[in-house]
Design a protein around this motif. Structure first.
Motif, PDB file in Angstrom:
ATOM      1  N   GLY A  46       9.958  -1.145  -2.398  1.00 59.41           N
ATOM      2  CA  GLY A  46      10.040  -2.580  -2.181  1.00 59.41           C
ATOM      3  C   GLY A  46       9.832  -3.402  -3.434  1.00 59.41           C
ATOM      4  N   VAL A  47       9.234  -2.794  -4.474  1.00 56.42           N
ATOM      5  CA  VAL A  47       8.927  -3.530  -5.709  1.00 56.42           C
ATOM      6  C   VAL A  47       9.458  -2.847  -6.964  1.00 56.42           C
ATOM      7  N   GLY A  48      10.153  -1.727  -6.810  1.00 53.67           N
ATOM      8  CA  GLY A  48      10.646  -1.033  -7.992  1.00 53.67           C
ATOM      9  C   GLY A  48      11.148   0.363  -7.703  1.00 53.67           C
ATOM     10  N   ILE A  49      10.713   1.296  -8.555  1.00 52.43           N
ATOM     11  CA  ILE A  49      11.212   2.672  -8.481  1.00 52.43           C
ATOM     12  C   ILE A  49      10.034   3.635  -8.596  1.00 52.43           C
ATOM     13  N   ASP A  50      10.004   4.645  -7.745  1.00 48.01           N
ATOM     14  CA  ASP A  50       9.034   5.736  -7.850  1.00 48.01           C
ATOM     15  C   ASP A  50       9.742   6.964  -8.390  1.00 48.01           C
ATOM     16  N   MET A  51       9.096   7.655  -9.320  1.00 46.99           N
ATOM     17  CA  MET A  51       9.627   8.896  -9.898  1.00 46.99           C
ATOM     18  C   MET A  51       8.595   9.983  -9.671  1.00 46.99           C
ATOM     19  N   GLU A  52       9.001  11.076  -9.025  1.00 45.63           N
ATOM     20  CA  GLU A  52       8.093  12.191  -8.764  1.00 45.63           C
ATOM     21  C   GLU A  52       8.535  13.415  -9.541  1.00 45.63           C
ATOM     22  N   ASP A  53       7.579  14.077 -10.154  1.00 50.82           N
ATOM     23  CA  ASP A  53       7.818  15.329 -10.862  1.00 50.82           C
ATOM     24  C   ASP A  53       7.512  16.469  -9.892  1.00 50.82           C
ATOM     25  N   ILE A  71      -4.815   9.885  -5.773  1.00 51.42           N
ATOM     26  CA  ILE A  71      -4.599   8.668  -6.554  1.00 51.42           C
ATOM     27  C   ILE A  71      -4.674   8.921  -8.063  1.00 51.42           C
ATOM     28  N   ASP A  72      -5.471   9.894  -8.489  1.00 53.74           N
ATOM     29  CA  ASP A  72      -5.590  10.180  -9.923  1.00 53.74           C
ATOM     30  C   ASP A  72      -4.339  10.827 -10.500  1.00 53.74           C
ATOM     31  N   LYS A  73      -3.410  11.206  -9.650  1.00 54.89           N
ATOM     32  CA  LYS A  73      -2.147  11.815 -10.089  1.00 54.89           C
ATOM     33  C   LYS A  73      -0.984  10.826 -10.042  1.00 54.89           C
ATOM     34  N   ILE A  74      -1.317   9.541  -9.827  1.00 57.13           N
ATOM     35  CA  ILE A  74      -0.302   8.498  -9.739  1.00 57.13           C
ATOM     36  C   ILE A  74      -0.535   7.480 -10.853  1.00 57.13           C
ATOM     37  N   GLU A  75       0.532   7.122 -11.552  1.00 63.00           N
ATOM     38  CA  GLU A  75       0.473   6.084 -12.585  1.00 63.00           C
ATOM     39  C   GLU A  75       1.322   4.905 -12.106  1.00 63.00           C
ATOM     40  N   ILE A  76       0.743   3.707 -12.159  1.00 64.56           N
ATOM     41  CA  ILE A  76       1.470   2.494 -11.802  1.00 64.56           C
ATOM     42  C   ILE A  76       1.745   1.726 -13.086  1.00 64.56           C
TER      43      ILE A  76
END
Length: 122
Positions: A46-53, A71-76
């Motif tokens: 809704g606000v951009g793009i998510d990229m998952e490895d 949460i510690d594995k997610i960068e915003i």
């Protein structure tokens, strides 16, 4: 993003360059997919793009696909379109996204004025 051919670095720079004057959501997603060089998905939010490895996810989860990402594995990353395009060129120069956010499984790009960026062709 399956079915996209591998692009040379020159083609990636051209892809990013085309977005300078005419950014579209689909174009930004496609460019991220190619420039990040991950075995993963680039998905609109809704606000951009998510990229998952996916490789890091499988290493984190012990090969299981039903483990939640902490949460510690997610960068915003909050960006404008010009800042994002600069990040894409940095990714090309670095050979991908892998070393830009070490240890992160998901990078969430939240765009200023995402709603004002045209959708483009998917």
């Amino acid at each position: 993003m399956k079915g996209y051919p591998h692009l040379s670095d020159t083609q990636k720079y051209e892809l990013v360059g085309d977005l300078v004057d005419n950014p579209t959501r689909s174009g930004l997603i496609k460019a991220l997919f190619h420039c990040a060089k991950l075995a993963g998905a680039a998905e609109p939010t809704g606000v951009g793009i998510d990229m998952e490895d996916h490789g890091r996810y499988l290493a984190f989860s012990g090969g299981r696909t039903d483990v939640g990402i902490t949460i510690d594995k997610i960068e915003i990353v909050q960006v404008s379109v010009p800042e994002f395009l600069k990040l894409l060129t940095d990714m090309i120069d670095a050979g991908g996204l892998v070393d830009m956010w070490p240890g992160k499984i998901v990078v969430k790009f939240e765009f200023q004025d995402w709603d004002s960026i045209p959708g483009g062709d998917a």
